[in-house]
Motif scaffolding. Structure first.
Motif, mmCIF file in Angstrom:
data_model
loop_
_atom_site.group_PDB
_atom_site.id
_atom_site.type_symbol
_atom_site.label_atom_id
_atom_site.label_comp_id
_atom_site.label_asym_id
_atom_site.label_seq_id
_atom_site.Cartn_x
_atom_site.Cartn_y
_atom_site.Cartn_z
ATOM 1 N N ILE A 243 -13.833 -2.923 -48.719
ATOM 2 C CA ILE A 243 -12.673 -2.051 -48.534
ATOM 3 C C ILE A 243 -11.668 -2.695 -47.584
ATOM 4 O O ILE A 243 -10.453 -2.647 -47.804
ATOM 5 N N GLY A 244 -12.164 -3.314 -46.518
ATOM 6 C CA GLY A 244 -11.282 -3.992 -45.572
ATOM 7 C C GLY A 244 -10.503 -5.117 -46.223
ATOM 8 O O GLY A 244 -9.291 -5.268 -46.013
ATOM 9 N N ALA A 245 -11.189 -5.923 -47.043
ATOM 10 C CA ALA A 245 -10.520 -7.021 -47.738
ATOM 11 C C ALA A 245 -9.512 -6.492 -48.749
ATOM 12 O O ALA A 245 -8.413 -7.029 -48.898
ATOM 13 N N TYR B 39 -13.184 -2.618 -39.281
ATOM 14 C CA TYR B 39 -12.293 -3.607 -39.887
ATOM 15 C C TYR B 39 -11.947 -3.275 -41.337
ATOM 16 O O TYR B 39 -11.393 -4.100 -42.059
ATOM 17 N N ALA B 40 -12.264 -2.054 -41.761
ATOM 18 C CA ALA B 40 -11.961 -1.654 -43.137
ATOM 19 C C ALA B 40 -10.502 -1.248 -43.311
ATOM 20 O O ALA B 40 -10.034 -1.084 -44.439
ATOM 21 N N VAL C 2 -12.942 -9.432 -57.480
ATOM 22 C CA VAL C 2 -12.629 -8.035 -57.798
ATOM 23 C C VAL C 2 -11.589 -7.495 -56.811
ATOM 24 O O VAL C 2 -10.608 -6.841 -57.206
ATOM 25 N N VAL C 3 -11.794 -7.771 -55.530
ATOM 26 C CA VAL C 3 -10.852 -7.325 -54.501
ATOM 27 C C VAL C 3 -9.460 -7.885 -54.765
ATOM 28 O O VAL C 3 -8.455 -7.174 -54.663
ATOM 29 N N THR C 4 -9.393 -9.164 -55.127
ATOM 30 C CA THR C 4 -8.105 -9.815 -55.370
ATOM 31 C C THR C 4 -7.384 -9.211 -56.563
ATOM 32 O O THR C 4 -6.202 -8.840 -56.473
ATOM 33 N N VAL C 5 -8.072 -9.109 -57.686
ATOM 34 C CA VAL C 5 -7.437 -8.588 -58.901
ATOM 35 C C VAL C 5 -6.986 -7.146 -58.701
ATOM 36 O O VAL C 5 -5.828 -6.790 -58.977
ATOM 37 N N LEU D 87 -8.952 1.503 -42.930
ATOM 38 C CA LEU D 87 -8.836 2.737 -43.701
ATOM 39 C C LEU D 87 -7.513 3.454 -43.456
ATOM 40 O O LEU D 87 -7.054 4.222 -44.303
ATOM 41 N N GLY D 88 -6.908 3.206 -42.309
ATOM 42 C CA GLY D 88 -5.695 3.927 -41.947
ATOM 43 C C GLY D 88 -4.550 3.738 -42.913
ATOM 44 O O GLY D 88 -3.770 4.667 -43.161
ATOM 45 N N VAL D 89 -4.416 2.544 -43.493
ATOM 46 C CA VAL D 89 -3.331 2.283 -44.433
ATOM 47 C C VAL D 89 -3.519 3.119 -45.694
ATOM 48 O O VAL D 89 -2.595 3.803 -46.153
ATOM 49 N N LEU D 90 -4.731 3.094 -46.246
ATOM 50 C CA LEU D 90 -5.013 3.872 -47.451
ATOM 51 C C LEU D 90 -4.943 5.365 -47.168
ATOM 52 O O LEU D 90 -4.441 6.147 -47.995
ATOM 53 N N ALA D 91 -5.428 5.770 -45.988
ATOM 54 C CA ALA D 91 -5.403 7.193 -45.634
ATOM 55 C C ALA D 91 -3.971 7.709 -45.537
ATOM 56 O O ALA D 91 -3.652 8.797 -46.030
ATOM 57 N N ALA D 92 -3.092 6.933 -44.906
ATOM 58 C CA ALA D 92 -1.689 7.346 -44.771
ATOM 59 C C ALA D 92 -1.023 7.443 -46.139
ATOM 60 O O ALA D 92 -0.257 8.375 -46.408
ATOM 61 N N LEU D 93 -1.312 6.491 -47.013
ATOM 62 C CA LEU D 93 -0.729 6.473 -48.355
ATOM 63 C C LEU D 93 -1.173 7.686 -49.170
ATOM 64 O O LEU D 93 -0.348 8.412 -49.741
ATOM 65 N N VAL D 94 -2.487 7.930 -49.213
ATOM 66 C CA VAL D 94 -3.040 9.001 -50.047
ATOM 67 C C VAL D 94 -2.685 10.374 -49.478
ATOM 68 O O VAL D 94 -2.286 11.285 -50.225
ATOM 69 N N LEU D 95 -2.818 10.550 -48.171
ATOM 70 C CA LEU D 95 -2.542 11.851 -47.558
ATOM 71 C C LEU D 95 -1.089 12.267 -47.757
ATOM 72 O O LEU D 95 -0.799 13.402 -48.147
#
Length: 495
Positions: free
Chosen positions: A214-216, A462-463, A67-70, A465-473
């Motif tokens: 989430i980390g993966a 190790y999740a 699921v993570v990969t797809v 989150l910073g990458v997703l947070a920067a993108l969404v914010l």
């Protein structure tokens, strides 16, 4: 007259002389399906199989990993496809089009980060190709010393530099051939190693936590589509005006995501079947993947690996040359690509022959740059979502991308502030995973404790989150905060 004659002769040889200027209408002949070839060729690499072990390294089950990969691979290339729409709308390189959001001068902030990321990743690919040659030679029982590495490095660097200097048209033809060569070799690799898959061991892998998933997911998104997002419009700027934006997204996504999705899933099967193999891939992906092959296929395997890594590096060096021009360096495009190729070669020489500990700190540096790059992507995608007209809409509109007094202005301070703040928040939510080799980067993760996420040793550490947070914010702030600015730009008013 002599200069014009030289340019015409160069074009007849197939070498692209266009730099960062707007592509002429007569040259916009590409169709969305043409985007399949460069993206597929750059991502159909046996090296992608190694990501299966990296995903399983987060301690999640096979089905969680699938699921993570797809989701991760497809979603990340959809984001790439959205940026590619800008190429069709403006017929200019990605970082030139970024001036509409950041200002003609302000664009240099994300431009420098984009250039460093591109140079860094393509140098890494060249290093991997050079070391792969020595590893396979060793498996064959041949010489694998300094002479082999020098020859391999010269061949790899020459292929990358010559193709990137030649430019768009030759690269597009080259990638169509590389797609078939590397694709066939990858299918043969899978057929020869399928016997190593142990389904009982794979299906017995225990499930991991939500934080691990989430980390993966973040790692997969960063390693694939988000790693290319800052150059996505470079390959769509030759698209016809009538090209469908939806078709551009689809072909960009299919070309980029098809091979990695299948390869990573196969990597999950291999890594989940053999813990020793998974551990070896983490340390030496190319060498470990070669150890399970019959001897007769090692040379074709080596050729396929080198060509696939070169294919990815060519796209990056070509685009890094365009980014260099967007920063104000006044030289022809082939010269810019040559300069970046020389930097790549010097970096490869240093790492392969002199550095005692480099790859760890180097990857830590690139991961750090990934956060502001995600913030830039959020701003650009939001800008494209709001914008309804082409960048060069109206009389002399294209000139505004090169004139700080025009409709896009010199600096868009909201975009700059958004990128800075989103990056600071993002860095506070990631940790340095190479602390033993790059302790200078241990300052990251400073928000994990104050936000109740368990600190640097907690479940969320190790999740990434910073990458997703920067993108969404950055996306949300731009979506709301720049509507008025974009409306004024599209009306033709000067900033």
């Amino acid at each position: 007259m002599s200069t014009t004659h030289t340019a015409e002769e160069t074009r007849r040889l197939g070498v692209e002389t266009t730099g960062i200027e707007i592509i002429d209408e007569a040259e916009r002949t590409a169709t969305p399906k043409d985007l399949f070839w460069p993206w597929f060729a750059a991502n159909v690499s046996v090296f992608g199989i190694s990501y299966g072990s990296y995903v399983l390294g987060f301690g999640i089950s096979f089905w969680q990993s699938v699921v993570v990969t797809v989701v991760g691979v497809v979603l990340s290339f959809v984001l790439c496809g959205l940026i590619a729409i800008a190429g069709k709308r403006g017929s200019a390189p990605t970082m030139i089009l970024s001036r509409a959001a950041f200002g003609v001068t302000g664009q240099k902030v994300p431009g420098v980060i984009s250039w460093l990321v591109s140079i860094g990743w393509e140098t890494f690919l060249a290093i991997m190709a050079t070391l792969a040659t020595a590893t396979v030679f060793k498996e064959l029982g041949w010489s694998s010393g300094t002479a082999v590495k020098i020859i391999a490095m010269v061949v790899v660097a020459a292929l990358i530099v010559l193709a990137s200097v030649a430019g768009y048209h030759i690269i597009m033809r080259l990638q169509s051939y590389l797609t078939w060569i590397t694709g066939i070799a990858t299918v043969v690799y899978i057929a020869l190693t399928l016997g190593h898959v142990d389904w009982s061991a794979v299906s017995a892998l225990p499930s991991g936590s939500f934080q691990s998933v989430i980390g993966a997911l973040t790692m997969v998104m960063t390693g694939f589509g988000l790693g290319w997002i800052n150059i996505a419009a470079d390959w769509s700027r030759y698209q016809q005006r009538s090209a469908s934006g939806g078709s551009i997204v689809v072909w960009n996504t299919v070309g980029g995501a098809l091979a990695p999705t299948l390869l990573v899933i196969y990597g999950l099967l291999l890594g989940g079947s053999d813990q020793k193999l998974m551990d070896g891939i983490a340390a030496d992906p190319i060498g470990t993947l070669a150890t399970i092959l019959p001897t007769w296929f090692l040379v074709p395997f080596l050729i396929a690996v080198i060509l696939s890594l070169v294919s990815g590096a060519v796209l990056g060096i070509y685009s890094s040359g365009l980014t260099l021009l967007s920063l104000g360096v006044r030289i022809p495009r082939p010269s810019a690509a040559l300069i970046d190729g020389i930097i790549l070669t010097l970096g490869t020489i240093y790492v392969v022959f002199f550095a005692e500990s480099f790859l760890g700190p180097f990857q830590s540096f690139l991961i750090t740059l990934g956060v502001p790059l995600a913030a830039w992507a959020g701003i650009m995608i939001a800008d494209l979502t709001v914008r309804r007209k082409d960048y060069d809409w109206g009389p002399h509109g294209a000139d505004a991308l090169f004139d700080a007094r025009g409709r896009y202005g010199s600096v868009d301070w909201l975009s700059i502030a958004t990128m800075v703040v989103a990056s600071l928040i993002g860095w506070g939510l990631v940790i340095n995973t190479f602390s033993d080799q790059a302790s200078w980067n241990d300052w990251q993760g400073y928000l994990l404790g104050p936000l109740g996420l368990g600190g640097k040793d907690g479940a969320w550490a190790y999740a990434n989150l910073g990458v997703l947070a920067a993108l969404v914010l950055s996306f949300l702030v731009t979506l709301v905060g720049r509507r008025g600015t974009i409306a004024r730009q599209e009306s033709g008013a000067a900033a």
